[in-house]
Design an enzyme around this catalytic site. Sequence first.
Site, PDB file in Angstrom:
ATOM      1  N   ASP A   1      -6.887  12.297  11.108  1.00 57.16           N
ATOM      2  CA  ASP A   1      -7.119  11.619   9.278  1.00 57.16           C
ATOM      3  C   ASP A   1      -6.827  10.412  10.209  1.00 57.16           C
ATOM      4  O   ASP A   1      -5.120  10.071  10.183  1.00 57.16           O
ATOM      5  CB  ASP A   1      -6.854  11.981   8.207  1.00 57.16           C
ATOM      6  CG  ASP A   1      -7.140  11.810   6.901  1.00 57.16           C
ATOM      7  OD1 ASP A   1      -7.263  10.503   7.403  1.00 57.16           O
ATOM      8  OD2 ASP A   1      -6.733  11.590   6.040  1.00 57.16           O
TER       9      ASP A   1
ATOM     10  N   LYS B   1      -9.007   2.761   4.107  1.00 56.23           N
ATOM     11  CA  LYS B   1      -8.085   1.289   4.218  1.00 56.23           C
ATOM     12  C   LYS B   1      -8.409   0.138   4.332  1.00 56.23           C
ATOM     13  O   LYS B   1      -8.981  -0.499   4.282  1.00 56.23           O
ATOM     14  CB  LYS B   1      -6.902   2.004   4.422  1.00 56.23           C
ATOM     15  CG  LYS B   1      -6.645   2.765   3.455  1.00 56.23           C
ATOM     16  CD  LYS B   1      -4.570   3.201   3.369  1.00 56.23           C
ATOM     17  CE  LYS B   1      -4.318   4.563   2.763  1.00 56.23           C
ATOM     18  NZ  LYS B   1      -4.367   4.707   1.535  1.00 56.23           N
TER      19      LYS B   1
ATOM     20  N   TYR C   1      -1.625  14.132   3.344  1.00 58.19           N
ATOM     21  CA  TYR C   1      -2.293  13.813   2.584  1.00 58.19           C
ATOM     22  C   TYR C   1      -4.140  13.444   3.042  1.00 58.19           C
ATOM     23  O   TYR C   1      -4.471  12.738   3.790  1.00 58.19           O
ATOM     24  CB  TYR C   1      -2.007  13.208   1.728  1.00 58.19           C
ATOM     25  CG  TYR C   1      -2.770  12.874   0.597  1.00 58.19           C
ATOM     26  CD1 TYR C   1      -2.866  13.749  -0.230  1.00 58.19           C
ATOM     27  CD2 TYR C   1      -3.681  11.348   0.254  1.00 58.19           C
ATOM     28  CE1 TYR C   1      -3.870  12.992  -1.716  1.00 58.19           C
ATOM     29  CE2 TYR C   1      -4.253  10.844  -0.629  1.00 58.19           C
ATOM     30  CZ  TYR C   1      -4.645  11.722  -1.969  1.00 58.19           C
ATOM     31  OH  TYR C   1      -4.972  11.764  -3.155  1.00 58.19           O
TER      32      TYR C   1
HETATM   33  C1  PLP Z   1      -4.457   9.278   5.939  1.00 53.55           C
HETATM   34  C2  PLP Z   1      -5.377   9.569   4.240  1.00 53.55           C
HETATM   35  N1  PLP Z   1      -6.179  10.486   3.923  1.00 53.55           N
HETATM   36  C3  PLP Z   1      -7.737  10.520   2.907  1.00 53.55           C
HETATM   37  C4  PLP Z   1      -6.700   9.173   2.140  1.00 53.55           C
HETATM   38  C5  PLP Z   1      -7.585   9.167   0.418  1.00 53.55           C
HETATM   39  O1  PLP Z   1      -7.664   7.825   0.293  1.00 53.55           O
HETATM   40  P1  PLP Z   1      -9.244   7.407  -0.324  1.00 53.55           P
HETATM   41  O2  PLP Z   1      -7.743   6.851  -1.143  1.00 53.55           O
HETATM   42  O3  PLP Z   1      -9.120   6.231  -0.397  1.00 53.55           O
HETATM   43  O4  PLP Z   1      -9.127   8.111  -1.508  1.00 53.55           O
HETATM   44  C6  PLP Z   1      -5.170   8.545   2.289  1.00 53.55           C
HETATM   45  C7  PLP Z   1      -5.482   8.162   1.136  1.00 53.55           C
HETATM   46  O5  PLP Z   1      -4.885   7.879  -0.193  1.00 53.55           O
HETATM   47  C8  PLP Z   1      -4.897   8.526   3.251  1.00 53.55           C
HETATM   48  O6  PLP Z   1      -3.191   8.189   3.226  1.00 53.55           O
HETATM   49  N1  LIG Z   2      -0.830   8.005  -0.145  1.00 58.06           N
HETATM   50  C1  LIG Z   2      -1.934   7.595  -1.003  1.00 58.06           C
HETATM   51  C2  LIG Z   2      -2.161   6.859   0.440  1.00 58.06           C
HETATM   52  O1  LIG Z   2      -2.336   7.579   1.093  1.00 58.06           O
HETATM   53  C3  LIG Z   2      -1.522   6.278  -1.917  1.00 58.06           C
HETATM   54  C4  LIG Z   2      -2.581   5.887  -2.411  1.00 58.06           C
HETATM   55  C5  LIG Z   2      -2.624   6.602  -4.138  1.00 58.06           C
HETATM   56  O2  LIG Z   2      -2.638   7.597  -3.768  1.00 58.06           O
HETATM   57  O3  LIG Z   2      -2.877   6.193  -5.512  1.00 58.06           O
END
Ligand code: PLP
Ligand SMILES: N[C@H](C=O)CCC(=O)O
Length: 429
Positions: free
Chosen positions: A239, A267, A144
């Site tokens: 990522d 994060k 993701y």
């Molecule tokens: C590996 C990874 N990339 C990208 C994202 C996207 O980050 P955000 O939720 O801050 O947009 C997340 C989490 O949501 C993630 O776990």
């Molecule tokens: N797994 C997602 C980010 O790492 C969880 C955050 C979300 O979707 O609210």
Amino acid sequence: MVTGNSKELFESAKQFIPGGVNSPVRAFKAVGGDPLFINAAEGAYLYDVDDNRYIELINSWGPMILGHANELIEKAVIEAVKNSLSFGAPTAKEGEIAELIVNMVPSVEKVRMVNSGTEATMSAIRVARGYTGKDKIIKIEGCYHGHGDSFLIAAGSGAVTMGTPDSPGVTKGTAKDTLLAPFNRLESIKELIESNPSEIAAIILEPVPGNMGCVLPEPGYLSGLRQICDEENIVLIFDEVMTGFRLAKGGAQELFNVIPDITTLGKIIGGGMPVGAYGGKSEIMDYVSPQGPVYQAGTLSGNPVAMAAGYTMLEYLNENPGIYTQLEEITSFIVQGIQQNLKKLNLSYTINHLGSMFSLFFTEKEVIDFDTAKTSDTKKFGEYFRRMLNQGVYLAPSQFETLFISTAITKELAEAIIQANYEVLNSMH
Ligand SMILES: Cc1ncc(COP(=O)(O)O)c(C=O)c1O
Ligand SMILES: N[C@H](C=O)CCC(=O)O
């Protein structure tokens, strides 16, 4: 457990917010029951609006590696707020945090701050495309990368949890430029490259995926990707939104000694404030506007309050590398405790673990990619989740998420988690 206030707030929120939440996985849809509305958190504990207390194993999906309401970060934020919340103009702190990131993350020579992990990954593939002059990317199934259109194809995390790994709304035109390969399979990457000669700008992946649950790269996989990208003039993007500053101060790339061309971060980098970043080789990052032609901007990028929180967090981690040993030890203790519980109960579910990330999968199969993660019994996971909540342990409300341990988890709390796990598994079988 009394949850009347949460219930009431959820009913009210549903009138004004789609599904009552601002991020889908929070709605508890996959595990049943209503979401808990949170009032406060401190250290390892989360408090809901009905005054229930939980041991925290999500930590805001990763950022709160030092636990909640950390004094140092709070102080930095309060000081920054006194000087106004935003300027939309350069500040000294942006230079300081950039320098710190360059010193901490091996692949990063230059870095651009954004507001979320989603922005970081969207920008990273745009730069990779601008730099290589090619259009297609390879994405790994079950990873993701936020909610950018190019990534909502075989996506993990909330997308698979909601049953929509391929989101409606993504155009066919966009989807055709995202090619898919399973995690841990170099052969499949080679086949895609062969059938799309000179068309692939980038390979993007979570080096240690946490968004299909925690899955580990097999020996040689990450270095194999590095070699392929070098041979084929493809930009390798790690990522590390989740793994950055979590698995080591330099992230998974430091741990596995494989250096990508671009790294995306989020994060922990914001210490709990909304921050993301992408960085990498100067040669590539100099394609970013205003140095180069690839456009990317942000009204609140480099926000002074967020930078103060992030800088304080990163500086602390940089100066206290022993934290990573402490986190690994306490997480291993919990994982071993759960493994012993499984043994005592004659159950053979799978646990994956690295550093302070771990997942218990309700499958007897080894979990090495998205397909094997999806063999998990999600109904059983839902029951486990609800019962753990009743025992006062707050897990991620999805099988397809990793758990995160913070430095606030003491040995006593770890023992309480292991005990709760035993009681719950025993009651379920
Ligand atoms: C590996 C990874 N990339 C990208 C994202 C996207 O980050 P955000 O939720 O801050 O947009 C997340 C989490 O949501 C993630 O776990
Ligand atoms: N797994 C997602 C980010 O790492 C969880 C955050 C979300 O979707 O609210």
